[in-house]
Write an enzyme that holds these catalytic residues in place. Structure first.
Site, mmCIF file in Angstrom:
data_model
loop_
_atom_site.group_PDB
_atom_site.id
_atom_site.type_symbol
_atom_site.label_atom_id
_atom_site.label_comp_id
_atom_site.label_asym_id
_atom_site.label_seq_id
_atom_site.Cartn_x
_atom_site.Cartn_y
_atom_site.Cartn_z
ATOM 1 C CG ASN A 95 -91.826 -24.312 -75.656
ATOM 2 O OD1 ASN A 95 -91.878 -24.149 -74.435
ATOM 3 N ND2 ASN A 95 -91.587 -23.306 -76.472
ATOM 4 C CG HIS B 277 -88.687 -27.149 -83.860
ATOM 5 N ND1 HIS B 277 -87.321 -27.355 -83.731
ATOM 6 C CD2 HIS B 277 -89.134 -26.877 -82.606
ATOM 7 C CE1 HIS B 277 -86.968 -27.217 -82.465
ATOM 8 N NE2 HIS B 277 -88.049 -26.929 -81.761
#
Length: 576
Positions: free
Chosen positions: A105, A510
């Site tokens: 991420n 997400h």
């Protein structure tokens, strides 16, 4: 009690008190907290391998998606979004490595809005209101940002996970915040009292390097005598006694030797494999929608809406701005870039410490209800200026070569308008009963037109920022070459932007909600508020898949919260 037909399979299997499936954000934290009880034995199983130092160089975040540390998931085709991506399918990167997606991420740390958690509680999930979960955020946080360390109500300096800011900052990022102030926006601590406003990002970095879940929670306790870690082993099934409906272990395959083994859990099996792998494992184990499992010939142990409620944050991937000065991040000079990497390793500074190019953000409340509808992410390194990023995103190469080939040699920044509360909900299904077959992911992006409206409004607000004096003095302007599929529409019109949104759809990584948490009277709930799977004893899901609604956040922080609270509930249940 095990059936005789099951006993022969497990006589020689090793036993632990707890088996945790998945060494990502949740799994590493859980392994830390549960193995802190000396009398308990804990096994953590991860399909990926060890994290490397190269994966911890923040600026290289997007390039990691091209490595074996990624599961390489893709969504199915649709007629509403991702139309301009390769094969009209979105790439959904997920971490296959110790540390999981916290290794892939962009390290942005956002808890979400207090009302996110109050909503979870209002839906019947007692104990999940913001007032009740705040102390769990504080438990794992180690705030290192000087101006925030004294705010002891909202921040802690005692936890395992360091939160700081990149030591290097571009002029363009400073201009972004100045532009926001010109428009009357507040500069805020978005993890504090007010989320609506603008800020430099708070990140899971320390001394210029990424701090993953593995680095923060697992590495410091890896040598505990009561903790074992299996890597490159993929769990293929949860072992469940069909008579007592009790989980008693897992079946896994070594990805090196291809041998299959069983391991037993005396107390619980905990799935922390994420919003794709956890529902996949439940369905493979007979817990899922009856009709879907029947179609695949999987015996149904528990009829449950596993795989529904799939939610994700999306953005427009090609809102670019050019400037006439060297104020952004460039990666096009071999000598300069080599020196910058050396600067990172020797001085813990330099442009390679920027978290994937993401430097600042703003939360915009369009509805006026106090909860942000859109997030505007500022990045000084665009998808198009770093060609590898375009490939990892899955962008159509025809569009790239037509519009963006000059970007690596220009000073360009991007603003990503991110939809925080999508009305469009997707679903995940099994492709087959083969545990190694990637599941079917139906994103259903932009099927509700309200989502399109908010995205267009976010684009307009991003463009307004570029038109302030803070940016005008650098000659900032929207890059106006239209992409091929939208060239028939007037540039800048709502119709043009809708066309861009549907073609250049960008996931912000997400995925959540596929094993929904809810009270017993919620027909769509897969787990209860204590994260126990309905209908099966000694089986929990503790990861982002349990989120009933997606929070106003990048979901690493809320996932840490779920793991911290989940570990507390497990310990209390077993008297620790």
């Amino acid at each position: 009690m095990l059936l005789l037909s099951d006993k022969w399979r497990v006589w020689s299997a090793k036993e632990y008190d707890f088996i945790i499936v998945g060494g990502g954000a949740a799994g590493c934290l859980l392994a830390n907290r549960l193995s802190a009880v000396p009398e308990w034995s804990v096994l953590l199983i991860e399909a990926g391998g060890e994290e490397s130092i190269l994966q911890d160089i923040p600026l290289l975040a997007s390039q990691l998606q091209l490595t074996p540390a990624n599961w390489f998931y893709k969504t199915e085709k649709s007629n509403t979004a991702c139309l301009g991506l390769k094969g009209e399918r979105c790439n959904w990167p997920r971490g296959k490595v110790l540390g999981g997606s916290t290794v892939l991420n962009y390290m942005v740390f956002i808890r979400g809005n207090p009302r996110d958690y109050d909503l979870w509680a209002a839906l019947g999930n007692l104990g999940w209101s913001y007032e009740e979960v705040l102390h769990y955020f504080l438990k794992f946080e180690r705030m290192l940002i000087p101006e925030l360390v004294n705010d002891t109500f909202y921040h802690s300096t005692e936890g395992d996970l360091p939160i700081s800011r990149a030591p290097y900052r571009t002029v363009a990022a400073r201009a972004f915040l100045s532009a926001a102030q010109e428009l009357g926006k507040n500069i805020v601590d978005y993890n504090g009292q007010d989320q609506v406003g603008y800020s430099f990002v708070q990140s899971t970095v320390k001394d210029g390097f990424r701090v993953s879940s593995n680095t923060a929670f697992l590495k410091p306790i890896r040598l505990r005598n009561n903790l074992d870690v299996l890597i490159r082993c993929q769990v293929t099934k949860v072992l469940i006694d069909p008579v007592s409906r009790t989980a008693y272990g897992v079946e896994y395959q070594s990805l090196l030797s291809y041998s299959t083994s069983n391991v037993l859990a005396r107390k619980e099996v905990i799935l922390s494999a994420g919003a794709i792998n956890s529902p996949q494992l439940l369905m493979l184990s007979g817990i899922g929608p009856r009709e879907h499992l029947h179609e695949l010939g999987i015996p149904v142990l528990q009829d449950s809406n596993v795989g529904y409620n799939l939610q994700d944050h999306i953005a427009l991937g090609n809102l670019f701005f050019t400037v006439n000065d060297s104020i952004t991040t460039r990666v096009d000079n071999l000598i300069e870039d080599t020196l910058s990497i050396a600067q990172l390793f020797t001085l813990n500074d330099g442009k390679f410490s920027i978290t994937g190019g993401v430097e600042a953000l703003g939360f915009e409340d369009i509805n006026g209800d106090g909860v942000p509808d859109m997030e505007l992410i500022f990045t000084s390194l665009t998808l198009a200026s770093f060609p590898g990023s375009w490939v990892t995103w899955g962008g159509n190469l025809d569009i790239y070569f037509d519009s963006y080939t000059k970007f690596p040699f220009l000073d360009v920044f991007a603003i990503f308008p991110i939809l925080m509360h999508p009305r469009s909900i997707g679903r995940l299904k099994l492709r087959s009963k083969d545990p190694f077959a990637k599941p079917l992911i139906f994103h259903n992006y932009l099927t509700h037109y309200e989502d399109v409206y908010f995205m267009i409004e976010g684009i307009k607000r991003a463009i307004r920022l570029s038109e302030t004096e803070a940016f005008r003095k650098y000659g900032a302007q929207v890059y106006r070459r239209p992409i091929i599929p939208c060239r028939h529409l007037p540039f800048g019109s709502d119709a043009y932007w809708e066309c861009c949104i549907r073609h250049m759809t960008f996931t912000f990584y997400h995925p959540s909600g596929t094993c929904k948490m809810g009270p017993y009277y919620d027909p769509n709930a897969v787990v209860d508020p204590a994260l126990r799977v309905y209908g099966v004893r000694n089986l929990r899901v503790i990861d982002a898949s349990v989120m009933p609604t997606i929070p106003t956040a990048h979901i690493a922080a809320p996932t840490f919260l779920i793991a911290e609270k989940g570990a507390d509930m497990v310990r209390r249940y077993w008297g620790r």
